[in-house]
Design a protein around this motif. Structure first.
Motif, short mmCIF file in Angstrom:
data_model
loop_
_atom_site.label_atom_id
_atom_site.label_comp_id
_atom_site.label_asym_id
_atom_site.label_seq_id
_atom_site.Cartn_x
_atom_site.Cartn_y
_atom_site.Cartn_z
N ALA A 172 0.84 -1.21 0.00
CA ALA A 172 0.00 0.00 0.00
C ALA A 172 0.87 1.26 0.00
N ASP A 173 2.03 1.20 0.67
CA ASP A 173 2.93 2.35 0.69
C ASP A 173 3.49 2.66 -0.69
N ILE A 174 3.79 1.65 -1.49
CA ILE A 174 4.55 1.87 -2.72
C ILE A 174 3.69 1.81 -3.98
N SER A 175 2.39 1.56 -3.87
CA SER A 175 1.54 1.43 -5.05
C SER A 175 0.55 2.59 -5.13
N ASP A 176 0.11 2.91 -6.34
CA ASP A 176 -0.95 3.91 -6.49
C ASP A 176 -2.30 3.23 -6.42
N ARG A 177 -3.36 4.03 -6.32
CA ARG A 177 -4.70 3.50 -6.09
C ARG A 177 -5.19 2.66 -7.26
N ARG A 178 -4.79 3.04 -8.48
CA ARG A 178 -5.28 2.33 -9.65
C ARG A 178 -4.70 0.93 -9.74
N SER A 179 -3.44 0.77 -9.37
CA SER A 179 -2.78 -0.53 -9.52
C SER A 179 -2.81 -1.37 -8.25
N ARG A 180 -3.39 -0.84 -7.17
CA ARG A 180 -3.25 -1.50 -5.88
C ARG A 180 -3.90 -2.88 -5.83
N THR A 181 -5.07 -3.03 -6.45
CA THR A 181 -5.74 -4.33 -6.40
C THR A 181 -4.86 -5.40 -7.02
N PHE A 182 -4.23 -5.09 -8.17
CA PHE A 182 -3.40 -6.09 -8.81
C PHE A 182 -2.12 -6.34 -8.03
N ARG A 183 -1.54 -5.29 -7.43
CA ARG A 183 -0.34 -5.50 -6.60
C ARG A 183 -0.65 -6.38 -5.40
N VAL A 184 -1.82 -6.17 -4.81
CA VAL A 184 -2.24 -7.02 -3.70
C VAL A 184 -2.46 -8.44 -4.20
N ALA A 185 -3.03 -8.59 -5.39
CA ALA A 185 -3.24 -9.92 -5.96
C ALA A 185 -1.92 -10.64 -6.23
N ILE A 186 -0.88 -9.89 -6.60
CA ILE A 186 0.43 -10.50 -6.79
C ILE A 186 0.95 -11.07 -5.47
N LEU A 187 0.74 -10.30 -4.39
CA LEU A 187 1.12 -10.83 -3.07
C LEU A 187 0.35 -12.10 -2.75
N GLU A 188 -0.95 -12.10 -3.05
CA GLU A 188 -1.75 -13.30 -2.80
C GLU A 188 -1.26 -14.46 -3.65
N ALA A 189 -0.80 -14.17 -4.88
CA ALA A 189 -0.26 -15.23 -5.73
C ALA A 189 1.04 -15.79 -5.15
#
Length: 468
Positions: A172-189
């Protein structure tokens, strides 16, 4: 509490360049250690407690290395072993939860001031200590009650939930709002990939060499996680400042997320998404707790290698959900991607509840292919409802919700499983499928509620920025 402005939220963090080390390896290594340890611990309890009761499966004519009596699910001795193992899983989860509840809510908000790296090192060290104590129990044949000591020490340092909280706050610190869902999904992956590899390797390794060598790997991976954070991972908090650790202010900051005056709609959405997250993750945890027991006993009678393949199939859902989420985002809003993920979860659990053969069990795992798409959507939506200086407090509260999920799920599923052996062995999975209809309704209702003002009040009200 206020939703971060779109302009501020869209600025890339200081760690955006892809050449810089980031937090995904931390979650990968921590999950690998946990995923290798959890099924092996259940199998060790099965073998150890079964031997103490005079039951090893083969003495009853099965010949299954996993321990499966020839009399099937009606074997009273097998049911006694299942019940004992189920209860010990409950005790271990209770020990970790009650200690971790206070440490995670202390360390999470603290990281908003001092940075994320300290709260990622501590739980990795705790997991290494836990693995070391488990090794002592196995080497010295100590009473399995000493496993509780390992869980308590790990809980004092935050346990795996603090790794989750720190990693998601870091993203959340390093991502923007638009890309955050996918960045979180990468962590889940990363959760899925690490779990899959550890499950396949752990099952085969356990079959070939027993329990001790795999637990040495758990110990080594946990230490490697701490070293990576200490020497390789850059800090993500832009303005660090010293802050006392032992203060009630950290607990108050979490309380204020849900009670601060103003922004009533954001608070309501925060509460509803948290409830949906709680129910969803509780079912994930509860089902995962009893998969191994369900597979070890009749009618499946799986050995450790098949259990490893089953765990790998379960974790594969993280990767397939990432691909599905990315594809579905092209034509659907995140909310409806989450709804499809919940549908996949419900159908998969229903099939697993009826599985009496190996092919049907793997069919159930296959139907879970989109089941993990809902959790990154909810995490992302929660993150967007609070200020950037409150991400640590938010994900600490989410970690507490996950800890509570573990407690409730373990209590419910590990009590429901032995109680339902006499009428429907797969009933806990069917129960989970029914409960998942509630978060599906909550998420859909919030989406409809969110979109209503755009149409219902457009003629009467001036233009304004919509929340969420």
């Amino acid at each position: 509490m206020a939703e971060s402005p779109a302009v501020a939220g869209d600025q890339p963090g200081p760690l955006e360049p892809r050449c810089r080390p980031t937090v995904e390896p931390v979650l990968f290594l921590g999950t690998a250690a946990l995923s290798l340890q959890a099924p092996l611990c259940t199998q060790y309890l099965w073998d150890r407690l079964g031997a103490e009761l005079g039951y090893n499966g083969t003495s009853h004519g099965s010949g299954s290395p996993g321990g499966c009596g020839g009399n099937g699910s009606g074997d009273p001795l097998q049911q006694e072993v299942e019940t004992l193992v189920s209860h010990w899983n409950l005790y271990l989860n209770l020990a970790g939860f009650f200690v971790g509840l206070f440490s995670v809510t202390l360390f999470g908000p603290w990281s908003d001031s001092v940075g994320r790296r300290p709260v990622l090192i501590l739980p990795a060290v705790g997991m290494a200590l836990q693995a070391g104590i488990y090794l002592l129990v196995m080497y010295l044949r100590l009473h399995v009650g000493y496993f509780l000591l390992g869980r308590i020490l790990c809980g004092l340092l935050g346990d795996y939930n603090l790794i989750l909280a720190g990693c998601f706050a870091y993203v959340a610190d390093i991502s923007d709002r638009r890309s955050r869902t996918f960045r979180v999904a990468i962590l889940e992956a990363c959760l899925g990939l690490a779990g899959m590899l550890a499950s396949i390797g752990g099952g085969q390794w356990r079959k070939a060499q027993g329990y001790i060598d795999p637990f040495w790997l758990v110990f080594a991976v946990s230490l490697a996680t701490a070293l990576y954070v200490a020497f390789c991972l850059p800090e993500s908090v832009k303005e660090k400042k010293p802050a006392p650790l032992l203060t009630l202010r950290h607990y108050i900051s979490i309380y204020r997320l849900y009670t601060q005056p103003g922004h009533q709609k954001a608070r309501q959405k925060l509460a509803l998404y948290s409830l949906a997250f709680f129910l969803l993750v509780a079912i994930h945890f509860g089902a995962r707790d009893i998969y191994v027991l369900y597979e070890l006993s009749s009618p499946l009678c799986w050995a450790s290698d098949l259990i490893g393949y089953g765990s790998a199939a379960m974790y594969m859902a993280y990767l397939s959900s990432l691909a599905g989420l990315r594809a579905l985002q092209l034509c659907l809003a995140d909310t409806w991607v989450a709804e499809l993920g919940l549908l996949s979860n419900v159908v998969g659990l229903v099939v697993i509840s009826l599985a009496a053969t190996t092919p049907l069990m793997f069919t159930g795992y296959g139907l879970l292919f989109l089941s993990m798409a809902a959790t990154p959507v909810i995490r992302s939506k929660l993150s967007k409802l609070v200020d950037e200086t409150e991400q640590g407090a938010l994900f600490a509260s989410v970690a507490c919700v996950e800890g509570l999920c573990s407690l409730v799920a373990t209590g419910v599923f590990n009590s429901l499983y032995p109680a339902s052996l006499h009428f429907m062995k797969g009933f806990p999975f069917l129960f989970g499928a029914i409960v998942l209809l509630i978060p599906a309704a909550l998420i859909g209702w919030v989406e409809i509620w969110d979109s209503t003002p755009e149409y219902a009040h457009f003629p009467e009200t001036p233009a304004h920025v919509q929340e969420g």
